[in-house]
Design an enzyme around this catalytic site. Structure first.
Site, PDB file in Angstrom:
ATOM      1  N   ARG A  28     -10.293 -11.491   1.676  1.00  0.00           N
ATOM      2  CA  ARG A  28     -11.154 -12.525   1.082  1.00  0.00           C
ATOM      3  C   ARG A  28     -10.478 -13.887   1.110  1.00  0.00           C
ATOM      4  O   ARG A  28     -11.142 -14.918   1.174  1.00  0.00           O
ATOM      5  CB  ARG A  28     -11.556 -12.099  -0.344  1.00  0.00           C
ATOM      6  N   LYS A  78       0.841  -1.196   0.000  1.00  0.00           N
ATOM      7  CA  LYS A  78       0.000   0.000   0.000  1.00  0.00           C
ATOM      8  C   LYS A  78       0.876   1.246   0.000  1.00  0.00           C
ATOM      9  O   LYS A  78       2.013   1.200   0.464  1.00  0.00           O
ATOM     10  CB  LYS A  78      -0.863   0.023   1.274  1.00  0.00           C
TER      11      LYS A  78
END
Ligand code: BES
Ligand code: MN
Ligand code: ZN
Length: 498
Positions: free
Chosen positions: A349, A275
């Site tokens: 996920r 990130k």
């Protein structure tokens, strides 16, 4: 802050809090204080813009004729709108106004009003709940706080005719608040303190209140074939964990449980798909879904809910390193389905894929609700006002929506469908872990759905709701514990034996 309930009386010290209805209509206690102070309340209202609208406040200091050191008027709005949430907001406003005021004791008068949708006891209990929730602080690392920066308010006494009933009504709410506080603490802690093993240790403490706690380490998860979850944690020096919490409160111990599953990424750097640095510190709260599940289990056990419930949290740290998973890696999940990891930052996920599959296979639950700070895209869709709700079952979706509304944790249902599912087709594996940028929260939900089969399931994307940058009526800025009260209410309304 200590909370107490007492019969209506005229306080001889501290701050007296009274409600005023919209249109400057004094409640009975306000009317009597006005008389005793020679009309001071009326004159103060006349000199101000205070109209008794919801959340407006007006303080009178050292009022002549009264022994109390202050009278705080709080606007209640219209009597018929005073539901549980309004009562909580009332309590919250009191604490916001008085916490740092110099007052040590607040006496909050709750009058039985006509047209009130709640009875006096429930109203008083919810005032107390709001006060407690708003009074939360996370200041353990502030070692240089001056005395005047610390809260002065130590005690809040709710004055209500139905004192005993109010106290009884507050007892379970107090337990729910304990669950909320546990979650807020866990979410607020930095990632050097709360990592997978230390978070599992915190969960283990719930054994004290009758929750059965099991912790699986990497070896056990490997045996189970949890390649999706383990791949996320493989770049971290911290060992990944799967925590299984069980509260068996139903009369029928064999009854299928309800199941809650939480994303517990104790720090999400993005991994090799790193990130940007700006704001990365926020990713300490990427375990807020797991935090909410743990807090909700705390709440259910604390109030001895008559339900069988399991809470399963997948705990990992997503870090870049020479052992980290790479973009393009293919992992095999516990379900046997293979996943091409296009982006290592779409890690939640992957964790949930194995946690969900494990939950349904082992527990055959009535339904599964998962909570996750899953996508930035849900913040683009819904901002910080609603969590995204995705569901395979309409009745469950309706029940969750109603529970969220009742406790002030609103959710908005998002669409799902075949066309979205196509977006995660992979050339090399059964699926890839990202679709395009467009509809990113929905393709994430479609990914999760592939790991649930034959059980009612709902997914709450709480990325926009787990952390607040502004104070709210019953929550100071910071960790909100979004989901704890919703899950508690969902159980209470639909799944608890009465
Ligand atoms: N934990 C983040 C989602 C998130 C972002 C939560 C901002 C709160 C605030 C999640 O793991 C993530 O990184 N999602 C990516 C997915 C993308 C790579 C498909 C995102 O939303 O950008
Ligand atoms: Mn991520
Ligand atoms: Zn994440």
């Amino acid at each position: 802050m200590k909370i107490a309930f007492a019969k209506p009386q005229l306080p001889t010290e501290g701050a007296v809090v009274v409600g005023v209805l919209e249109g400057k209509v004094l409640t009975p206690t306000a009317t009597s204080l006005d008389a005793q102070s020679g009309g001071a309340l009326g004159r103060a209202i006349a000199a101000s813009r205070f109209e008794g609208k919801r959340d407006q406040t007006l303080a009178l200091l050292a009022p002549a004729g009264l022994e109390a050191s202050r009278v705080l008027l709080v606007g209640l709005g219209k009597a018929e709108t005073l539901d549980a949430l309004a009562a909580q907001a009332f309590g919250g406003v009191v604490v916001a106004q008085l916490a740092g005021s110099g007052e040590a004791h607040a006496w909050v008068a709750v009058d039985e009003l006509d047209d009130l949708p709640l009875n006096g006891a429930d109203f008083a209990a919810n005032v107390a709940l709001g006060a407690r929730l708003r009074g939360y602080r996370f200041d353990k690392y502030q070692t240089k706080q001056k005395k005047e920066d610390k809260p002065s308010l130590k005690k809040l006494t709710v004055l209500v005719e139905a004192q005993a009933a109010a106290k009884a009504a507050f007892a379970p709410l107090d337990q729910v608040a304990d669950g909320v506080f546990l979650t807020r603490d866990l979410v607020s802690e930095p990632a050097n303190v709360i990592h997978p093993e230390s978070l599992a240790d915190e969960a283990k403490k719930l054994a004290e209140i009758g929750i059965d706690v099991e912790v699986l380490g990497e070896k056990q998860m490997k045996k189970l074939g949890m390649g999706a979850l383990l791949g996320v944690g493989q770049g971290s020096a911290r060992e990944s964990q799967l925590v299984i919490l069980r509260w068996m409160g139903a009369k029928d111990q064999e009854a299928a449980p309800v199941a809650f599953v939480g994303k517990g990424v104790t720090f999400d750097s993005g991994g090799i798909s790193l990130k940007p640095g700006q704001g990365m510190e926020e990713m300490k709260w990427d375990m807020a879904g797991a935090g909410a599940v743990i807090g909700a289990m705390r709440a259910l056990a604390g109030r001895k809910a008559a339900v069988n419930a399991v809470g399963i949290v997948g705990l990992v740290e997503n870090m870049p390193s020479s052992t980290a998973q790479r973009p393009g890696d293919v992992v095999t999940s516990m379900s046997g389905q293979t996943i091409e990891v296009i982006n290592t930052d779409a890690e939640g996920r992957l964790v949930l894929a194995d946690a969900l599959f494990y939950t349904q296979q082992r527990f055959k639950p009535k339904f599964i609700v998962d909570l996750a700070t899953l996508t930035g895209a849900i913040i683009v869709s819904l901002g910080h006002e609603y969590a995204g709700l995705f569901a395979s079952d309409d009745d469950l979706a309706t029940a969750i929506t109603a529970a969220g509304k009742a406790v002030g944790e609103p959710v908005w249902r998002m669409p799902m469908g075949e066309a979205y599912d196509k977006e995660i087709k992979s050339d090399i594996a059964d699926m890839k872990n990202v679709g395009g940028r467009e509809g990113g929260s929905i393709t994430a939900a479609q990914f999760l759905k592939r790991f649930v089969d034959g059980v009612a399931w709902a997914h709450l994307d709480i990325a926009g709701m787990a952390w607040a940058k502004k104070d709210k009526p019953s929550c100071p800025k910071g960790a909100t514990a979004f989901g704890v009260r919703l899950l508690d209410h969902l159980v209470a309304d639909h799944y608890e034996e009465k």
